[in-house]
Design a protein around this motif. Structure first.
Motif, mmCIF file in Angstrom:
data_model
loop_
_atom_site.group_PDB
_atom_site.id
_atom_site.type_symbol
_atom_site.label_atom_id
_atom_site.label_comp_id
_atom_site.label_asym_id
_atom_site.label_seq_id
_atom_site.Cartn_x
_atom_site.Cartn_y
_atom_site.Cartn_z
ATOM 1 N N SER A 250 17.207 71.407 31.134
ATOM 2 C CA SER A 250 17.150 72.048 32.444
ATOM 3 C C SER A 250 18.527 72.506 32.913
ATOM 4 C CB SER A 250 16.480 71.134 33.474
ATOM 5 O OG SER A 250 17.371 70.153 33.906
ATOM 6 N N ARG A 251 19.574 71.968 32.283
ATOM 7 C CA ARG A 251 20.921 72.418 32.664
ATOM 8 C C ARG A 251 21.200 73.858 32.206
ATOM 9 N NH1 ARG A 251 23.939 67.745 30.381
ATOM 10 N NH2 ARG A 251 22.251 66.310 30.915
ATOM 11 N N ARG A 252 20.374 74.347 31.283
ATOM 12 C CA ARG A 252 20.543 75.746 30.865
ATOM 13 C C ARG A 252 19.981 76.722 31.905
ATOM 14 N NH1 ARG A 252 17.969 75.014 25.101
ATOM 15 N NH2 ARG A 252 16.239 75.623 26.422
ATOM 16 N N MET A 253 19.226 76.185 32.849
ATOM 17 C CA MET A 253 18.614 77.043 33.863
ATOM 18 C C MET A 253 19.654 77.414 34.915
ATOM 19 S SD MET A 253 15.548 77.305 32.898
ATOM 20 C CE MET A 253 15.179 76.689 31.253
ATOM 21 N N PRO A 254 19.563 78.614 35.480
ATOM 22 C CA PRO A 254 20.552 78.997 36.501
ATOM 23 C C PRO A 254 20.425 78.136 37.751
ATOM 24 C CG PRO A 254 18.844 80.696 36.235
ATOM 25 C CD PRO A 254 18.616 79.680 35.159
ATOM 26 N N ASP A 255 21.478 77.303 38.009
ATOM 27 C CA ASP A 255 21.569 76.462 39.202
ATOM 28 C C ASP A 255 20.252 75.735 39.483
ATOM 29 O OD1 ASP A 255 22.654 75.260 41.380
ATOM 30 O OD2 ASP A 255 22.539 77.016 42.686
ATOM 31 N N ALA A 256 19.792 74.969 38.499
ATOM 32 C CA ALA A 256 18.455 74.354 38.576
ATOM 33 C C ALA A 256 18.273 73.493 39.822
ATOM 34 C CB ALA A 256 18.212 73.516 37.333
ATOM 35 N N LEU A 257 17.168 73.701 40.502
ATOM 36 C CA LEU A 257 16.727 72.818 41.579
ATOM 37 C C LEU A 257 15.575 72.009 41.011
ATOM 38 C CD1 LEU A 257 16.160 73.748 45.288
ATOM 39 C CD2 LEU A 257 14.463 72.402 44.069
ATOM 40 N N THR A 258 15.745 70.682 40.994
ATOM 41 C CA THR A 258 14.766 69.842 40.304
ATOM 42 C C THR A 258 13.674 69.349 41.244
ATOM 43 O OG1 THR A 258 16.590 69.099 38.946
ATOM 44 C CG2 THR A 258 14.538 67.886 38.755
ATOM 45 N N ALA A 259 12.446 69.623 40.857
ATOM 46 C CA ALA A 259 11.281 69.124 41.600
ATOM 47 C C ALA A 259 10.426 68.306 40.640
ATOM 48 C CB ALA A 259 10.480 70.285 42.179
ATOM 49 N N LEU A 278 13.407 67.839 45.107
ATOM 50 C CA LEU A 278 12.207 68.247 45.844
ATOM 51 C C LEU A 278 10.987 67.501 45.302
ATOM 52 C CD1 LEU A 278 10.960 70.246 47.918
ATOM 53 C CD2 LEU A 278 10.720 71.885 46.044
ATOM 54 N N PRO A 279 10.704 66.311 45.867
ATOM 55 C CA PRO A 279 9.526 65.563 45.401
ATOM 56 C C PRO A 279 8.244 66.178 45.968
ATOM 57 C CG PRO A 279 10.828 64.260 46.976
ATOM 58 C CD PRO A 279 11.430 65.629 46.937
ATOM 59 N N LEU A 280 7.247 66.393 45.115
ATOM 60 C CA LEU A 280 5.971 66.961 45.548
ATOM 61 C C LEU A 280 4.878 65.924 45.277
ATOM 62 C CD1 LEU A 280 6.433 70.471 43.865
ATOM 63 C CD2 LEU A 280 6.831 69.909 46.283
ATOM 64 N N VAL A 281 4.261 65.428 46.340
ATOM 65 C CA VAL A 281 3.235 64.385 46.175
ATOM 66 C C VAL A 281 1.902 65.060 45.818
ATOM 67 C CG1 VAL A 281 2.107 62.387 47.192
ATOM 68 C CG2 VAL A 281 4.436 62.990 47.890
ATOM 69 N N ILE A 282 1.689 65.228 44.531
ATOM 70 C CA ILE A 282 0.425 65.810 44.052
ATOM 71 C C ILE A 282 -0.096 64.873 42.968
ATOM 72 C CG2 ILE A 282 -0.716 67.795 42.999
ATOM 73 C CD1 ILE A 282 1.544 69.556 44.013
ATOM 74 N N SER A 283 -1.271 64.303 43.211
ATOM 75 C CA SER A 283 -1.792 63.311 42.280
ATOM 76 C C SER A 283 -3.166 63.696 41.772
ATOM 77 C CB SER A 283 -1.894 61.959 42.992
ATOM 78 O OG SER A 283 -2.543 61.043 42.135
ATOM 79 N N ASP A 284 -3.429 63.361 40.519
ATOM 80 C CA ASP A 284 -4.763 63.565 39.951
ATOM 81 C C ASP A 284 -5.570 62.272 39.941
ATOM 82 O OD1 ASP A 284 -4.583 66.275 39.572
ATOM 83 O OD2 ASP A 284 -3.615 66.091 37.633
ATOM 84 N N HIS A 285 -5.061 61.260 40.662
ATOM 85 C CA HIS A 285 -5.796 59.995 40.798
ATOM 86 C C HIS A 285 -6.195 59.791 42.256
ATOM 87 C CE1 HIS A 285 -4.843 58.249 36.810
ATOM 88 N NE2 HIS A 285 -3.781 59.027 36.906
ATOM 89 N N ALA A 286 -7.267 59.041 42.448
ATOM 90 C CA ALA A 286 -7.693 58.682 43.795
ATOM 91 C C ALA A 286 -6.615 57.840 44.473
ATOM 92 C CB ALA A 286 -8.994 57.889 43.710
ATOM 93 N N ASP A 287 -6.399 58.088 45.778
ATOM 94 C CA ASP A 287 -5.513 57.203 46.535
ATOM 95 C C ASP A 287 -6.339 56.039 47.106
ATOM 96 O OD1 ASP A 287 -6.830 58.232 48.763
ATOM 97 O OD2 ASP A 287 -5.105 59.330 49.545
#
Ligand SMILES: [Zn+2]
Ligand SMILES: [Zn+2]
Length: 337
Positions: A250-259, A278-287
């Protein structure tokens, strides 16, 4: 064996859960003669079984990930079709987890058991929604079985990603996603939100995307990230396996923003640990709410818990007057969540 005593005909042995009157295992963790597979994630779908029964989608995904779905033979069962296996009838119904994912409904002498595999109740444009089946025994997962886990609306999380793209148009947005399920769901959610730009993929993600497309799940324009020009990747969405987001790739990406898109992103320490901006709370399991609601709605008097945080859920099951049991199956991970 007695139909009223589920533990006498659904046993837990060295390979995992076994249906004695049917003569098959469900999601065994080592090679067996006959296996019914709920879905193609690696902790449920292992290589080396002689015979495998699953949905067409799961068989295709297993073939792509394992080389072959079974050594001797596969049998595809469509959602809702009934099949006599030994002395039991088997039906697969949607679990809403990933493409092809199914709950296994087993009936024997007037008793019905449902083995959910992994499941979720929230909307997912890439596979049919979880179908509730009333039953006497419900076997549930427990990946996010703590009251602190509330996944919220995935659309809101996608909106955060789109907002960040507008705010930082020079930065490649590198999003960590699990290859089977999360990757395609995130793409489909971006498309639903009107994002029409090409989405760039790490090489490890391409094969599963192709299988989704072959089952008529539309993902729009996808391009390989490797070989793309730096200029192209500025302000682009780049999807990569979680292991790649923190490394040289991912360091090869231009100014990577990690999510990172995962149910675990609810836990801030996990996001920090992985260096996720940038944490994205997306789950494929039941909460927690989905798990407890589902247990209630099945009407099951007996509930077995396969993997995850059993203690809190068992406590809840017993408090609400049901019989609970922790199966403690080995070989289940909480990885692809
Ligand atoms: Zn799974
Ligand atoms: Zn699982």
């Amino acid at each position: 064996m007695h139909p009223e005593r589920f533990e006498s005909w659904l046993t837990v042995g060295t390979h995992g859960l076994y249906c004695r009157p049917g003569g098959f295992h469900i999601d065994p963790h080592s090679a067996v003669n006959r296996a019914v597979i709920t879905h193609a994630h690696s902790d449920h779908a292992r290589a080396g079984h002689d015979h495998v029964l699953a949905t067409r989608e799961t068989l295709a995904l297993m073939k792509a990930r394992l080389g072959s779905a079974a050594k001797l033979g596969t049998q595809a069962l469509g959602y809702g079709e009934r099949l006599q296996v030994g002395d039991v009838t088997v039906r697969l119904v949607p679990a809403g987890h990933v493409l092809g994912s199914a709950q296994v409904v087993i009936e024997w002498r007037g008793r019905r058991a449902v083995i959910s595999g992994d499941y979720k109740r929230s909307a997912d444009p890439t596979n049919p929604p979880f179908e509730l089946v009333r039953c006497d025994l419900f076997v549930t997962e427990a990946t996010f079985a703590l009251p602190v886990f509330t996944h919220g609306d995935a659309k809101g999380e996608v909106a955060k990603l789109l907002k960040s793209l507008k705010q930082f148009p020079e930065r490649a947005h590198v999003v960590g996603v699990y290859g089977l399920g999360k990757c395609q769901r995130l793409i489909a959610l971006l498309r639903e939100a009107g994002y029409a730009e090409p989405i760039y993929l790490h090489g490890a993600l391409a094969a599963c995307c192709q299988i989704y497309e072959s089952f008529a799940v539309e993902l729009g324009a996808l391009k390989p990230a490797t070989g793309a020009k730096r200029e192209e990747l500025k302000g682009a969405v780049v999807l990569a396996p979680p292991s790649a987001i923190a490394d040289r790739w991912s360091r090869r990406m231009p100014d990577a923003l990690t999510a990172f898109a995962s149910g675990w992103m609810r836990v801030r320490a996990r996001a920090r640990q992985r260096g996720v901006e940038l944490p994205l709370v997306i789950s494929d399991h039941a909460d927690w709410r989905e798990l407890t609601r589902t247990i209630h709605e099945t009407g099951a008097h007996e509930v077995w818990v396969t993997h995850g945080r059993e203690d809190a859920l068992l406590h809840h099951i017993q408090l609400t007057g049901r019989q609970g049991r922790a199966l403690a199956l080995i070989g289940r991970e909480d990885e692809e969540s």
